[in-house]
Enzyme design. Structure first.
Site, PDB file in Angstrom:
ATOM      1  N   CYS A 272       0.797  -1.240   0.000  1.00 31.90           N
ATOM      2  CA  CYS A 272       0.000   0.000   0.000  1.00 31.90           C
ATOM      3  C   CYS A 272       0.827   1.288   0.000  1.00 31.90           C
ATOM      4  CB  CYS A 272      -0.929  -0.007   1.210  1.00 31.90           C
ATOM      5  SG  CYS A 272      -2.069  -1.396   1.189  1.00 31.90           S
TER       6      CYS A 272
HETATM    7  N1  LIG Z   1      -2.501  -5.820   1.908  1.00 35.42           N
HETATM    8  C1  LIG Z   1      -3.113  -4.892   2.617  1.00 35.42           C
HETATM    9  O1  LIG Z   1      -2.864  -4.767   3.780  1.00 35.42           O
HETATM   10  C2  LIG Z   1      -4.167  -3.991   1.971  1.00 35.42           C
HETATM   11  C3  LIG Z   1      -4.884  -3.129   2.804  1.00 35.42           C
HETATM   12  C4  LIG Z   1      -5.878  -2.315   2.256  1.00 35.42           C
HETATM   13  C5  LIG Z   1      -6.115  -2.365   0.876  1.00 35.42           C
HETATM   14  N2  LIG Z   1      -5.377  -3.183   0.078  1.00 35.42           N
HETATM   15  C6  LIG Z   1      -5.699  -3.209  -1.340  1.00 35.42           C
HETATM   16  O2  LIG Z   1      -6.465  -4.381  -1.604  1.00 35.42           O
HETATM   17  C7  LIG Z   1      -6.157  -4.878  -2.909  1.00 35.42           C
HETATM   18  C8  LIG Z   1      -5.714  -6.333  -2.807  1.00 35.42           C
HETATM   19  O3  LIG Z   1      -4.504  -6.392  -2.056  1.00 35.42           O
HETATM   20  P1  LIG Z   1      -4.021  -7.720  -1.338  1.00 35.42           P
HETATM   21  O4  LIG Z   1      -2.931  -7.314  -0.421  1.00 35.42           O
HETATM   22  O5  LIG Z   1      -5.177  -8.480  -0.782  1.00 35.42           O
HETATM   23  O6  LIG Z   1      -3.436  -8.530  -2.599  1.00 35.42           O
HETATM   24  P2  LIG Z   1      -2.991 -10.070  -2.625  1.00 35.42           P
HETATM   25  O7  LIG Z   1      -1.946 -10.169  -3.668  1.00 35.42           O
HETATM   26  O8  LIG Z   1      -2.714 -10.557  -1.242  1.00 35.42           O
HETATM   27  O9  LIG Z   1      -4.298 -10.838  -3.108  1.00 35.42           O
HETATM   28  C9  LIG Z   1      -4.880 -10.642  -4.345  1.00 35.42           C
HETATM   29  C10 LIG Z   1      -5.429 -11.969  -4.865  1.00 35.42           C
HETATM   30  O10 LIG Z   1      -6.061 -11.706  -6.115  1.00 35.42           O
HETATM   31  C11 LIG Z   1      -5.829 -12.802  -6.957  1.00 35.42           C
HETATM   32  N3  LIG Z   1      -6.080 -12.377  -8.344  1.00 35.42           N
HETATM   33  C12 LIG Z   1      -5.285 -11.655  -9.163  1.00 35.42           C
HETATM   34  N4  LIG Z   1      -5.901 -11.449 -10.343  1.00 35.42           N
HETATM   35  C13 LIG Z   1      -7.113 -12.052 -10.259  1.00 35.42           C
HETATM   36  C14 LIG Z   1      -8.202 -12.187 -11.146  1.00 35.42           C
HETATM   37  N5  LIG Z   1      -8.185 -11.633 -12.368  1.00 35.42           N
HETATM   38  N6  LIG Z   1      -9.265 -12.872 -10.740  1.00 35.42           N
HETATM   39  C15 LIG Z   1      -9.305 -13.422  -9.516  1.00 35.42           C
HETATM   40  N7  LIG Z   1      -8.298 -13.327  -8.609  1.00 35.42           N
HETATM   41  C16 LIG Z   1      -7.225 -12.653  -8.996  1.00 35.42           C
HETATM   42  C17 LIG Z   1      -4.405 -13.214  -6.659  1.00 35.42           C
HETATM   43  O11 LIG Z   1      -4.147 -14.531  -7.050  1.00 35.42           O
HETATM   44  C18 LIG Z   1      -4.361 -13.022  -5.127  1.00 35.42           C
HETATM   45  O12 LIG Z   1      -4.719 -14.213  -4.469  1.00 35.42           O
HETATM   46  C19 LIG Z   1      -5.119  -3.930  -3.478  1.00 35.42           C
HETATM   47  O13 LIG Z   1      -5.765  -2.946  -4.227  1.00 35.42           O
HETATM   48  C20 LIG Z   1      -4.506  -3.305  -2.248  1.00 35.42           C
HETATM   49  O14 LIG Z   1      -3.973  -2.022  -2.520  1.00 35.42           O
HETATM   50  C21 LIG Z   1      -4.424  -4.021   0.604  1.00 35.42           C
END
Ligand SMILES: NC(=O)c1ccc[n+]([C@@H]2O[C@H](COP(=O)([O-])OP(=O)(O)OC[C@H]3O[C@@H](n4cnc5c(N)ncnc54)[C@H](O)[C@@H]3O)[C@@H](O)[C@H]2O)c1
Length: 434
Positions: A272
């Protein structure tokens, strides 16, 4: 399906929830909806994750397998089969939003998801983006997909944005207790998004548009990035002035109003804070605005690995050891303490700089046992054991991530010298803060 119908499906827990992207954000959402009695279908393109989840196993350290198994017992299933989208009333998208090579937004995962679900969308569904992105993403990317399918937004299809405030490893606040910002393209959309999240969190915060909600999330992360940039810059000054910046921050933090402590470190990491601010910088250019605070903080934060390496080099030189050929042990590669997350970790940059100067580098991290190749680095290393003997065998120990699991007394007693980027130790003796 009418709005009242959807509302009663939420109230009766008949509504089926799709969560697309089962990572750090998606999996906790699955669990929360499941705990509240909803039928949840998780979608992910990663077949290995789907398989593990369906066996009731977790792949995130802070989420025990027992919790995933309990959700599975309550009906949660994971799949890569988009044909199950029509079964779902609410579709939540929590896929990655990384940056491209020039710090530009990389929306390939959102595009991929929208392309996959588009043929299977049906009237009466509510599509909500949870992924962080620049203001306008929901309007520019989600709305056209629904309209191309012939739906009328706010009448027979609903679209909204609700940013996640997940903080992996934070045991103080649960999803239920963290207020959730909600928004919709129309009043009806907002109504649906608000009703859904009100069933899983204690407090929702409705805002007037999806663009406000998108910017809210960015402001939260920009606020952190800028303040961390500020203390990182002051750390360098304080070091020159022989003042302990951590002592200063802790003393300032006793002020009961108007001050929030932020702590310096070896640089920014995670999915992030190093990325999201630049989504706004990119969008701001469309309006002819240059986001100077974001750029400045980014510049300072990105330069911290170089500064840490210069402190390592100086510390060794004072002990008449050259950096070239010095044996160094890095403690912690995760970007923050008590997690296994290495995305954007500044420790890789530090390792890369040290290796480029021909230092001999090992690392220890109880949560990251092997380093696999990433987009930018290819270390192919494994975590070494941490013992009195191994510690004593290094010219210098560099504390980069202050995991609670570390035995700090053992490290202090046995290391020849320590460069501490986290303010864990008091300055002086064998400890140098960086
Ligand atoms: N990690 C954090 O602490 C956090 C906190 C707040 C917001 N966010 C936001 O949330 C979003 C996700 O982040 P995250 O950390 O959970 O990511 P992550 O990489 O942990 O998880 C994302 C998942 O999406 C899957 N994926 C990718 N493309 C896909 C598709 N086309 N169809 C289905 N699944 C698909 C991946 O395989 C993965 O399992 C981002 O926008 C991030 O900025 C993250």
């Amino acid at each position: 399906m009418s709005i009242n119908n959807l509302k009663s499906r939420i109230q009766n827990r008949d509504a089926c929830i799709a969560v697309i992207g089962l990572g750090y954000v998606g999996l906790p959402l699955v669990i929360r909806f499941s705990e509240e009695g909803f039928r949840v279908i998780g979608f992910d393109v990663d077949k290995e994750k789907v398989e593990m989840l369906n066996k009731g196993e977790s792949y995130l350290r802070h989420i025990p397998s027992s919790v995933v198994a309990a959700a599975a017992d309550d009906g949660f299933t994971a799949t890569s089969d988009w044909m199950r989208i029509p079964d779902c009333d609410f579709i939540l998208i929590s896929v990655p939003t990384p940056r491209g090579p020039h710090k530009e937004p990389d929306l390939q995962f959102i595009h991929g998801t929208l392309n996959s679900i588009k043929p299977y969308l049906r009237a009466g569904q509510v599509l909500i983006l949870e992924s962080t992105s620049y203001p306008g993403t929901t309007e520019e990317k989600l709305v056209p997909v629904a309209e191309e399918r012939g739906f009328t937004i706010g009448e027979d299809f609903f679209v909204g944005f609700s940013p996640e405030r997940e903080d992996p490893g934070n045991t103080t606040f649960t999803i239920k207790e963290i207020p959730k910002v909600v928004s919709g393209i129309t009043d009806n959309c907002l109504n649906m998004v608000d009703t859904l999240y009100s069933s899983i969190v204690e407090r929702t915060v409705p805002v007037s548009s999806t663009r406000v909600a998108e910017t809210t999330k960015l402001l939260e992360n920009i606020h952190r990035a800028v303040n961390i940039g500020l203390v990182n810059e002051l750390k360098i000054l304080a070091d020159k002035m022989d003042i302990d910046i951590f002592e200063v921050i802790n003393a300032s933090a006793t002020k009961p109003f108007g001050f929030t402590p932020y702590y310096p470190g070896p640089g920014l990491g995670g999915h992030c804070i190093p990325i999201d601010p630049f989504y706004l910088t990119w969008k701001a250019r469309e309006y002819g605005i240059h986001t100077r605070f974001i750029e400045l903080a980014g510049e300072i934060n990105a330069s911290m690995p170089e500064w840490v390496v210069s402190k390592v080099s100086d510390t060794l030189a004072q002990r008449l050891v050259a950096l070239q050929g010095a044996k160094l042990l890095i403690l912690g590669v995760a970007y923050k303490k008590n997690v296994e997350d290495i995305r954007e970790t500044p420790v890789f940059k530090i390792m890369d700089l040290l290796l480029a100067k021909n230092a001999l580098v090992d690392y220890h991290d109880p949560y990251v046992l092997h380093l696999s190749p990433t987009r930018d680095y290819n270390f192919q290393m494994s975590s070494v054991d941490l013992s009195a003997e191994t510690l004593a065998g290094y010219d210098l120990v560099l504390l980069t991530t202050d995991h609670d699991l570390f035995d700090y007394d053992l490290i202090l007693q046995n290391a020849k010298c320590i460069v501490d980027t986290r303010g864990r130790y008091k300055n002086g003796g064998k400890v140098v803060k960086a």
